[in-house]
Scaffold this active site. Structure first.
Site, short mmCIF file in Angstrom:
data_model
loop_
_atom_site.label_atom_id
_atom_site.label_comp_id
_atom_site.label_asym_id
_atom_site.label_seq_id
_atom_site.Cartn_x
_atom_site.Cartn_y
_atom_site.Cartn_z
N GLY A 1 56.22 63.45 27.47
CA GLY A 1 55.95 63.03 28.85
C GLY A 1 56.06 61.53 29.05
O GLY A 1 56.85 60.85 28.42
N SER A 2 55.22 61.04 29.92
CA SER A 2 55.33 59.69 30.45
C SER A 2 55.12 58.61 29.40
O SER A 2 54.42 58.79 28.40
CB SER A 2 54.28 59.52 31.54
OG SER A 2 54.10 58.17 31.83
N SER A 3 55.68 57.44 29.70
CA SER A 3 55.49 56.27 28.85
C SER A 3 54.07 55.73 28.98
O SER A 3 53.68 54.82 28.25
CB SER A 3 56.49 55.19 29.24
OG SER A 3 56.39 54.93 30.63
#
Lengths: 139, 431
Positions: free
Chosen positions: A66-68
């Site tokens: 998923g997201s950074s």
């Protein structure tokens, strides 16, 4: 081999040595949108550990997804006092590596065997990131 | 151990000040964890420093924004003086824009904090683009350029569509890169790590960004962190199509790089996408797979009464804003439903000129800038069920806000906002 005595060799990426109870996730973990740093809990609804708290546990997982925001969210668990005790993961990515560093808990990756398969939730494990060793002390 | 140039050693040893030394220290620890042999030079950093998370708010209260930057963006506990950014650095989206003021339940003190954070960042030379899509408002790296970006949907776009080279960086690594112009040379910075790993063959022609989002969600689920190569009747995907494809693939998996042979720059051919290596057996994406993705994205909850419609994630392109305005022309939102369209402030300015903002406002909708409800963790008060045209938001928002989600086309979502009821369904795919 009995479960107690299982010894896994990897590469320590954040030094330190701890003994604690394992929490094993067979699925990768999202940071942003996947955990709540205020409570140290997995909040992704489709996740096998939905609702489970990892604070003070040796978090054993395949890697980050998923997201950074992954590293920032785990960094927040350190700042809010809800961090896992250690991180043991198989797939090395920038998210997981940076996340482990800023969470500042002993962390090991690059194993010779799969910790997700060899360790069970509830096992008492020793994580020696100075030497890249994870040992199951008691099942 | 990572090898350092003389200049990097000087930075590590404090010749450029304590903050730069702390930044180098973090980069060295990070590079060693990754097993990187050296650092790359970069002059393009996209990071986030202004989001007022609970942890950051606490640090700001203790020691101000420099303290927060030291701890969060450099992983250093000292209270450092933060110098101007060494290389061009832009700020990504944050939770609240100035235009959120007065919209309940956006808390005013958070907006104030955000404004302070923005002043701090600007004073250190950060370009406050305030969008998850910096490539839509002027930050366009050149082909092959080494950059240090965070924001998963921006990273996958930069690597795959622009041919720039970046890993999925985080708050601390981008903070350190902005003060040093360095980032570990690892992973996607090396050509051999950018080739495809999986082949996905679609027997359907994706029609619009909803279809591209579903195809991306499928691809991410299949490959997880690896690199899909997609073939089939792909037509000519536009910015919104590729934006949604990548964002969805980075949500269901951790995709940072994909190839569409003949369309994305690192893959002029199928063979090039795999770097001349053996091409794997294709994984099929057909009608059944498309339906399964749709049903998975629509599996959370069951109430068809929609309170909130969220459009524009990643931030809407101008074309998308225009499409929303056309869909709302002469209509009025249901009294029980709010519609928010998220877009960069720079594009909103153009949308204002085009009259689209006014059309959306007249219908009862809001065009909001700089921000993202998933970042702010806020939806209109009382929201139980929301609808979105973004596979990414349908994936994340139910977890973040504990609300039910519907996923559909932009027009399905606008209809839901006007009627207050979800009536979307998956149309038949083309071919």
């Amino acid at each position: 081999m009995t479960a107690a005595g299982v010894l896994l060799h990897g590469r320590g990426i954040v030094p330190g040595r701890v003994v604690g109870e394992a929490l094993v996730s067979r699925e990768t973990i999202s940071g942003w949108g996947g955990i709540d740093p205020a409570t140290g809990t997995i909040i992704e609804r489709r996740h096998e550990l939905f609702g489970v708290c990892f604070t003070g546990k040796v978090l054993v997982f395949p890697g980050a997804k998923g997201s950074s925001g992954w590293s920032g969210f785990f960094q927040s668990t350190r700042l809010l006092g809800t961090a896992p005790l250690a991180m043991v993961f198989t797939r090395l990515t920038t998210k997981a590596a940076l996340g482990a560093i800023v969470t500042r808990v002993p962390a090991i990756t690059d194993f010779d065997d799969d910790p997700v398969a060899r360790i069970t939730t509830g096992d008492l494990v020793e994580v020696d990131a100075d030497h890249g060793l994870v040992r199951v002390l008691r099942r | 151990m990572v090898g350092l140039t003389d200049e990097e050693k000087r930075m590590r040893d404090g010749a450029e000040g304590d903050a730069v030394a702390a930044a180098m220290d973090l980069l060295i620890r990070y590079a060693d964890a990754l097993g990187a042999e050296r650092l790359c030079e970069t002059r393009n950093v996209a990071g986030t420093t202004t989001q007022p998370s609970p942890a950051k708010e606490k640090l700001v209260a203790e020691g101000g924004w420099a303290k927060a930057f030291s701890v969060i963006s450099l992983d250093c506990d000292d209270d450092l003086e933060i110098p101007p950014m060494r290389v061009p650095t832009c700020q990504l989206q944050h939770g609240f824009g100035e235009d959120a003021r007065g919209i309940m339940p956006y808390p005013g003190h958070k907006i104030d904090l955000q404004a302070e954070a923005e002043s701090f960042a600007s004073s250190r030379g950060v370009n406050v683009l305030a969008t998850c899509t910096p490539y839509q408002v002027g930050n366009l790296p050149t082909y092959g350029e080494h950059v240090a970006w965070m924001e998963s949907s921006a990273v996958v776009y930069a690597n795959s569509v622009l041919g720039a080279r970046t890993n999925c960086e985080g708050g601390a690594s981008t903070g350190a890169a902005s003060l040093t112009g360095r980032i570990p040379c690892w992973g996607n910075h090396h050509r051999e790590n950018r080739y495809g790993t999986h082949l996905i063959e679609t027997t359907l022609a994706p029609d619009g960004f909803q279809d591209w989002g579903m195809l991306g969600y499928f691809a991410g689920d299949v490959v997880q962190e690896e690199r899909p190569v997609v073939i089939g009747e792909l037509g000519s995907p536009d910015l919104a199509d590729l934006k949604h494809f990548g964002a969805a693939a980075a949500s269901s998996g951790g995709v940072e790089m994909y190839h569409l042979p003949g369309r994305t720059p690192d893959a002029p051919t199928l063979e090039a996408a795999f770097g001349g290596r053996a091409i794997p057996e294709p994984i099929r994406y057909g009608e059944a797979e498309r339906r399964a993705v749709y049903e998975s994205l629509n599996s959370i909850g069951d109430s068809e009464d929609v309170d909130f419609v969220l459009l524009g994630c990643p931030h809407a392109s101008l074309e998308q804003v225009g499409r929303v305005a056309r869909a709302l022309e002469g209509r009025t939102l249901s009294s029980g439903c709010e519609l928010w369209l998220m877009t960069p402030r720079a594009l909103r300015t153009v949308a204002d000129r085009n009259g689209w903002t006014e059309t959306i406002r007249r219908a009862g909708g809001r065009v909001l800038t700089d921000s993202c409800p998933a970042m702010s963790r806020v939806a209109p008060e009382g929201t139980r069920v929301f609808a979105t045209d973004s596979a990414k938001q349908a994936h994340y928002l139910p977890a973040i806000l504990g609300i039910e989600a519907w996923f559909g086309t932009l027009e399905d979502c606008v209809d839901a906002a006007v009627t207050g009821r979800w009536r979307g369904s998956l149309g038949k795919a083309a071919r």
